[in-house]
Design a protein around this motif. Structure first.
Motif, PDB file in Angstrom:
ATOM      1  N   LEU A  62       4.075  -0.464   3.305  1.00  0.00           N
ATOM      2  CA  LEU A  62       2.800  -0.440   2.602  1.00  0.00           C
ATOM      3  C   LEU A  62       2.737  -1.564   1.565  1.00  0.00           C
ATOM      4  N   LEU A  66      -0.100  -4.436   1.241  1.00  0.00           N
ATOM      5  CA  LEU A  66      -0.864  -4.698   0.019  1.00  0.00           C
ATOM      6  C   LEU A  66      -0.853  -6.179  -0.344  1.00  0.00           C
ATOM      7  N   GLU A 122      -0.562   6.978  -5.950  1.00  0.00           N
ATOM      8  CA  GLU A 122      -0.739   5.634  -6.477  1.00  0.00           C
ATOM      9  C   GLU A 122       0.584   4.893  -6.385  1.00  0.00           C
ATOM     10  N   LYS A 286      -5.537   0.811  -7.932  1.00  0.00           N
ATOM     11  CA  LYS A 286      -5.787   1.828  -6.902  1.00  0.00           C
ATOM     12  C   LYS A 286      -6.867   1.392  -5.915  1.00  0.00           C
ATOM     13  N   LEU A 289      -5.342   0.027  -2.779  1.00  0.00           N
ATOM     14  CA  LEU A 289      -4.995   1.059  -1.803  1.00  0.00           C
ATOM     15  C   LEU A 289      -6.231   1.523  -1.043  1.00  0.00           C
ATOM     16  N   LEU A 313      -1.372   7.697   3.190  1.00  0.00           N
ATOM     17  CA  LEU A 313      -2.462   7.577   2.219  1.00  0.00           C
ATOM     18  C   LEU A 313      -3.559   8.603   2.468  1.00  0.00           C
TER      19      LEU A 313
END
Length: 462
Positions: A62, A66, A122, A286, A289, A313
């Motif tokens: 992840l 990102l 988070e 956030k 995400l 998620l």
């Protein structure tokens, strides 16, 4: 609940108080005592080792997703990316300063276990996350004979956060070391930060001293640049600065950005390493995400990447016009529906009992609105506030698995829930701690927003 938690509580109920009082009797170093003793839960938390390791691998995947978002979704245009996730020009300019374009893999994922799997709430990236001193608690508890025996029988283990951090600091400081030996590290806060966080910082110094690292506390205005370009704190040269200040602190301080410039210059010159650079802030928001679950961008990820996102998620959307693509909360397919902020707000209004509103750059549960704890009128007001302020993220509710906790003072057993902090470095999983509340004590498990929150050491089991 997990079987091991029930076993632990049953042994506390049956025993002579030895196991039940183990946390209270654990000998802990003085700075840790001052910082955390009054806020410790009377038992540790237990995680299954294989499941936690798998989640940590997902977190690394992840993280890679990102940091790929600006190039993957916006053709490398960082301005478009920051506008999309609600980072203003002043903050974006500061986050760029001193960055390499490749942020360090260092952070703490806050997650719930819902009884089936971990779900990420988070992803806090950057060295200002704190928490490395909780490994001291684990070591102290293992010195209590009754707990040591329980740990032996049930094959408990833990990854020492402080030891992993010490290894990272040694590695990162190496280019700036003027000689052999251990690095001298400055744990540096923003102006006034030591007053607020000094107890926790002193506990971190204590924990790192056990690892052979000379960690020294100061504020950004205390640091000077020597004639050789190396930073110094109270006359002592620093090989590395462990950044405990956030970019937002610098912006709020009229002299903050100017005071930070020597740190960037020393880092660029290779004289004193700044760990971590501010660019981690581009990805810990956030709203970053939320991009991963937004159906507008699903075509930018392959099947394995989409499966990873779905696995860890909950459904999330940012409440601003640029990111207002609606879709059914909790929908496995994340099928796109009508676009527009009004549609998204209407969807959030309808699904109040399944959603929580969080500021994209917030921490500790502050300025958070909990849909299932609001009336319709309160939730409608919260949505209006979120839209007016911009950058709030609506996230699908994750119901954490409750665990029993025996209180040796009252003799009662109550249900508690824990927000797990899973640490990640370049080497992967780097340990965990937890924050816990009574299961009926409200949805937000945070020291800044709930005075009943307790800190918890974490052990793994087969």
């Amino acid at each position: 609940m997990t079987e091991l938690s029930r076993t632990y509580v049953d042994e506390c109920l049956r025993g002579d108080g030895g196991l039940a009082g183990a946390v209270a009797r654990a000998e802990l170093p003085p700075a840790f005592e001052e910082a955390w003793r009054a806020r410790l839960l009377p038992r540790p938390w237990f995680l299954r080792a294989s499941e936690t390791a798998a989640f940590a691998r997902d977190l690394k995947g992840l993280f890679d997703l990102l940091v790929s978002l600006p190039h993957r979704l916006f053709d490398g245009d960082l301005d478009r990316y920051t506008a999309e996730i609600g980072i203003g020009p002043a903050l974006a300019s500061l986050l760029r300063r001193g960055g390499s374009g490749v942020p360090a893999t260092f952070g703490r994922a806050d997650a719930y276990h819902d009884g089936t799997a971990y779900k990420l709430l988070e992803f806090n990236l950057g060295s200002e996350i704190g928490g490395l001193e909780m490994a001291v608690f684990n070591r102290g508890l293992l010195r209590v004979p009754e707990f040591a025996e329980f740990a032996r029988v049930h094959r408990l283990g833990h990854v020492d956060i402080a030891a992993r951090m010490a290894a990272v600091l040694r590695d990162r400081a190496r280019p700036a070391l003027s000689g052999g030996g251990e690095p001298v590290v400055g744990l540096i806060e923003g102006r006034g930060g030591v007053t607020l966080y000094g107890r926790m910082m002193r506990a971190a110094v204590e924990a790192m001293a056990e690892q052979g690292i000379d960690l020294r506390i100061g504020e950004i205005g205390d640091v000077r640049t020597g004639p050789d370009g190396k930073l110094a704190l109270d006359g002592t040269p620093l090989d590395l600065v462990l950044r405990n200040f956030a970019a937002s602190q610098l912006l709020e301080d009229p002299a903050g950005t100017e005071a930070a410039e020597p740190f960037f210059r020393a880092h660029e010159a290779g004289r004193t390493v700044l760990f971590t650079s501010l660019e981690s802030g581009f990805y810990s928001n956030k709203s970053a995400l939320a991009l991963l679950t937004d159906p507008r961008w699903s075509g930018s990820f392959d099947a394995d990447e989409r499966a990873l996102v779905d696995r860890v998620l909950p459904w999330s959307r940012t409440l601003h016009a640029a990111g207002a693509s609606a879709g059914g909360a909790g929908s496995a397919s994340h099928t796109p529906a009508a676009s527009g902020l009004a549609d998204l707000v209407d969807l959030c209004r309808e699904r109040r009992e399944r959603l929580i509103l969080k500021p994209g750059a917030g921490y500790g549960g502050l300025d958070t609105f909990v849909g299932w704890e609001c009336t319709d009128a309160e939730w409608d007001k919260a949505l209006r506030i979120a839209v007016e302020r911009g950058g709030h993220v609506a996230q699908e509710r994750v119901v954490p698995r409750p665990e029993p906790v025996y209180d040796p003072v009252t003799g009662t057993v109550d249900s508690w829930i824990a927000a797990l902090g899973i640490f990640l470095t370049d080497e992967g999983y780097a340990g965990a701690h937890a924050r816990a509340n009574r299961a009926d004590g409200g949805a937000i498990v945070g020291l800044s927003s709930n005075p009943d929150t307790r800190m918890v050491g974490v052990f793994s089991h087969p």
